[in-house]
Scaffold this active site. Structure first.
Site, PDB file in Angstrom:
ATOM      1  N   ASP A  71      -5.068   6.948  16.087  1.00 47.66           N
ATOM      2  CA  ASP A  71      -5.496   6.945  14.726  1.00 47.66           C
ATOM      3  C   ASP A  71      -6.150   5.681  14.450  1.00 47.66           C
ATOM      4  OD1 ASP A  71      -6.100   7.776  11.956  1.00 47.66           O
ATOM      5  OD2 ASP A  71      -4.146   7.400  11.411  1.00 47.66           O
ATOM      6  N   GLY A  93       4.180   7.295   3.777  1.00 51.50           N
ATOM      7  CA  GLY A  93       5.046   6.035   3.226  1.00 51.50           C
ATOM      8  C   GLY A  93       4.582   5.000   2.446  1.00 51.50           C
ATOM      9  N   GLY A 104       0.722  -1.088  -0.089  1.00 52.24           N
ATOM     10  CA  GLY A 104      -0.082   0.139   0.030  1.00 52.24           C
ATOM     11  C   GLY A 104       0.857   1.342   0.071  1.00 52.24           C
ATOM     12  N   GLY A 124       0.709   5.348   1.311  1.00 48.67           N
ATOM     13  CA  GLY A 124      -0.076   6.237   1.888  1.00 48.67           C
ATOM     14  C   GLY A 124       0.540   7.554   1.806  1.00 48.67           C
TER      15      GLY A 124
END
Ligand SMILES: *[C@@H]1O[C@H](CO)[C@@H](O)[C@H](O)[C@H]1NC(C)=O
Ligand SMILES: *[C@@H]1O[C@H](CO)[C@@H](O)[C@H](O)[C@H]1NC(C)=O
Ligand SMILES: *[C@@H]1O[C@H](CO)[C@@H](O)[C@H](O)[C@H]1NC(C)=O
Ligand SMILES: *[C@@H]1O[C@H](CO)[C@@H](O)[C@H](O)[C@H]1NC(C)=O
Length: 685
Positions: free
Chosen positions: A475, A363, A358, A360
């Site tokens: 988060d 990073g 992935g 983001g």
């Protein structure tokens, strides 16, 4: 009897004659080059003189000072008993005097007839290895020499430094001339430089008491006119009527390599075997050339070595740069948690795009395989600020010490310039948002969803109360919750809320997180366990409803999940808010409880929110929810509207999407592997 005796006598006389004649005729030889076998046997060498094997050269001196060398044929030249009239000899040789480049050369070569084959007591330098101070000029020396002299010695009245002379018992030549030859082709005399390094042919002919010396360059025919012609009484010089034949050469302070390339001798003109020039080693190898060659070789070798060193050094530097890390003394204590960049580089096959899980805002995450560890996820975070890094790494490491069955295990980290790499266990199942919002995974059943919520509640409760310090995640969201193959949920990801503090891009550093999960008081009082509870409430609603907490593409009334769920409740049909994909396969009581708990956790009033400990009790149905309604103050208020206040546009500049709301972080599907946390003091609870 007398007849017989007479016959025998005749026969004996004949035999003696034959032997004499043949011994005189015998002295005829040719050296077309000097090989060790033949010349080694037939020549008497002393001083420096030696046969150079592969080159087939007779070297008399090399370019060192005060040297002499002699080479005599091993049998003497016997003049015989015949009358002096018939005494003759003919010889032809090729010599080369090779100067050292840039240095005046010396001293010279001489063809010698000597009654003795031992001239070891003679001196070098201007004596040419022929005489010493006491024998020079003495008739008892019994030496006839034809000198090729390259040094002008005033004491011997030398005419110049490039002359040929006939010496009888003395270096004061009987006759001498500058080296030159008569060119029959051009009909004139041509100068010759003895010390040129070029081979020179020399003929010495003696017949009828006349001694002729003739010179010519290698390729030329024998000139018709000799350079020197002098009447010489050989029997007067050699009363014994025999002499050894050979060469002498010397160096002094002036030096040169001096060679004989080939030599032919006979006492008869017709029997003189001509030298086969083609068989001679043409130009003797200059030691100088050798030196140049070896110097060249050395230079080449050095260059090669330098190139090799440079290549190796370059490779080393390249590797060092490629795998360069930043290490500071304070990191020593974290040694075991530190991974080398090289190992991570290799584990992820050079951070290959194919292994990218992935990407983001902070990073990229790569899948990799570490030996002994197994599958790992490596998150690469770029950072510029070194400031605060120590605290951050300390927190990361502390995180690694957090042990809970529902936390993604952090294995370690690595630091490079401008980059931080975090290594965690790879989770097979991917993140929860993939199941909720993307078609690539099957929808989750209600029981799976409830298990996920219970797992995460338990993990979060552990962070808030179970660890030695209070740890805030900061988060919590669907993309930060990972699943394993058994649909067990793990709280993961450095949401990087904390991390970005280091970037110092944010003025309101406290207000970080993801829109829809962020409690209002973040702006005023900052993070606390209650802001985590708020985010978890939003997550509960998200998982149950299968919708993002804030979805700008929805109609206005549905855009804010909290508000919409509350509206559903107000209308008396809370269950309507559920993910339609679940159809009827759920337990309405549980769904209602979860939705209400979600609303309670997302209360705008922090004090109204339960603690994570309470949440765990409620969600596991150990405790019933407190009584409240959709109209209870603080319930069902959508914070993102409030977050949109100008001046609180927290990181609008860093948002690239066209989403109208000032998102703090663009939603990323799968960049979630780590736990973001903050260690705060006890009163933060
Ligand atoms: C010169 O040479 C002769 C014979 O070769 C020797 O007997 C004598 O000692 C030598 N003299 C000097 C000064 O070397
Ligand atoms: C040849 O040598 C002699 C004596 O060394 C000199 O006088 C003359 O100039 C030289 N000739 C040439 C053409 O070099
Ligand atoms: C020597 O040279 C002269 C003329 O230059 C010639 O007449 C004579 O035959 C030569 N002698 C020998 C032995 O070659
Ligand atoms: C050469 O020398 C020897 C001995 O000194 C002498 O007998 C002979 O006559 C000489 N010959 C000539 C041609 O001068």
């Amino acid at each position: 009897m007398a007849e017989r005796f007479y016959l025998l006598l005749l026969f004996l006389i004949f035999l003696v004659n034959l032997i004499c004649f043949s011994s005189q005729q015998d002295l005829s030889f040719v050296f077309n080059g000097f090989n060790q076998d033949q010349a080694g046997d037939e020549l008497l060498l002393d001083g420096f003189a030696r046969i150079q094997s592969p080159e087939r050269l007779l070297q008399l001196t090399d370019a060192t000072t005060q040297q002499k060398g002699h080479a005599f044929f091993n049998r003497p030249f016997d003049f015989g008993s015949a009358s002096s009239q018939s005494l003759s000899f003919f010889t032809h040789f090729v010599c080369a005097l090779v100067p050292k480049p840039g240095v005046d050369g010396g001293h010279g070569i001489a063809f010698v007839l000597s009654s003795s084959n031992d001239l070891k007591k003679a001196d070098p330098t201007q004596y040419l290895g022929l005489f010493n101070i006491s024998t020079n000029g003495s008739p008892s020396s019994h030496v006839l020499a034809i000198e090729l002299d390259t040094v002008q010695s005033a004491e011997f009245d030398d005419i110049d430094n490039n002359h040929v002379g006939i010496d009888v018992n003395s270096l004061q030549s009987v006759v001498s001339a500058s080296a030159s030859y008569y060119s029959d082709r051009e009909g004139k005399n041509k100068n010759l430089t003895l010390l040129s390094g070029d081979p020179i042919q020399v003929w010495i002919d003696y017949e009828d008491t006349l001694l002729n010396v003739t010179l010519a360059p290698l390729r030329d025919q024998k000139p018709s006119k000799p350079l020197l012609s002098r009447t010489t009484n050989l029997t007067a010089i050699f009363p014994d009527r025999r002499a050894f034949l050979g060469f002498s050469a010397a160096t002094g302070s002036l030096i040169s390599n001096q060679y004989i390339l080939g030599w032919s001798f006979s006492r008869s003109r017709v029997l003189l075997k001509s030298l086969d020039i083609s068989k001679l080693s043409m130009v003797p190898l200059f030691t100088e050339t050798k030196e140049i060659r070896s110097t060249l070789l050395i230079v080449l070798f050095v260059i090669l070595a330098l190139v090799v060193i440079m290549v190796l050094g370059g490779y080393y530097l390249y590797r060092r740069k490629k795998y360069a890390e930043v290490k500071e003394p304070w990191e020593k204590e974290y040694g075991p948690l530190r991974y080398s960049y090289e190992s991570l580089y290799k584990a992820t096959k050079g951070f290959n795009k194919d292994g990218r899980l992935g990407k983001g805002g902070f990073g990229e995450v790569y899948k990799g395989i570490l030996p002994l560890v197994g599958d790992i996820a490596v998150k690469r975070l770029s950072h510029d600020a070194e400031q605060g890094m120590k605290q951050f790494v300390a927190e990361v490491v502390t995180m690694g010490s957090l042990q809970h069955k529902n936390l993604v295990p952090l294995l370690g980290y690595c630091r490079r310039k401008g980059e931080l790499l975090l290594v965690s266990k790879y989770m097979e199942g991917g993140s929860v948002d993939q199941y909720l919002f993307y078609g690539d995974k099957p929808p989750l059943s209600w029981s799976q969803r409830l298990t996920i919520l219970r797992d995460i509640a338990s993990a979060l409760c552990y962070l808030h109360t179970g660890a030695s310090q209070v740890v805030l995640h900061r988060d919590i969201k669907a993309s930060n919750v990972m699943l394993n193959e058994n649909f067990q949920a793990f709280l993961g990801d450095f949401g990087m809320a904390r991390f970005d503090d280091l970037g110092a891009n944010l003025s309101a550093t406290a207000a970080v997180g993801t829109i829809g999960y962020m409690a209002l008081e973040l702006i005023s009082t900052g993070t606390s366990t209650k802001t985590d509870v708020y985010a978890f409430g939003a997550f509960m609603l998200e998982v149950t409803c299968g919708r993002r907490p804030f979805d700008p593409e929805m109609p206005v009334e549905k855009r804010h999940l909290v508000k919409w769920v509350c509206d559903c409740w107000r209308k008396g049909s809370l269950i309507d808010a559920i993910d339609t994909r679940l159809r009827d396969k759920f337990t309405p009581g549980e769904v209602e409880m979860v939705l209400k708990l979600g609303l309670l956790c997302t209360s705008i009033e922090p004090k109204s929110r339960p603690s994570m400990e309470q949440v765990v009790h409620y969600i596991n149905s150990h405790q019933t929810l407190p009584d409240f309604s959709p109209d209870t103050p603080g319930i069902g208020v959508s914070t993102p509207m409030v977050m949109g206040i100008p001046g609180l546009a927290i990181t609008s500049s860093s948002v690239t999407s066209s989403v109208s709301v000032p998102l703090v972080y663009p939603p990323s599907p799968n960049n979630s592997m780590f736990i973001s946390h903050t260690i705060i003091s006890g009163d933060g609870r």
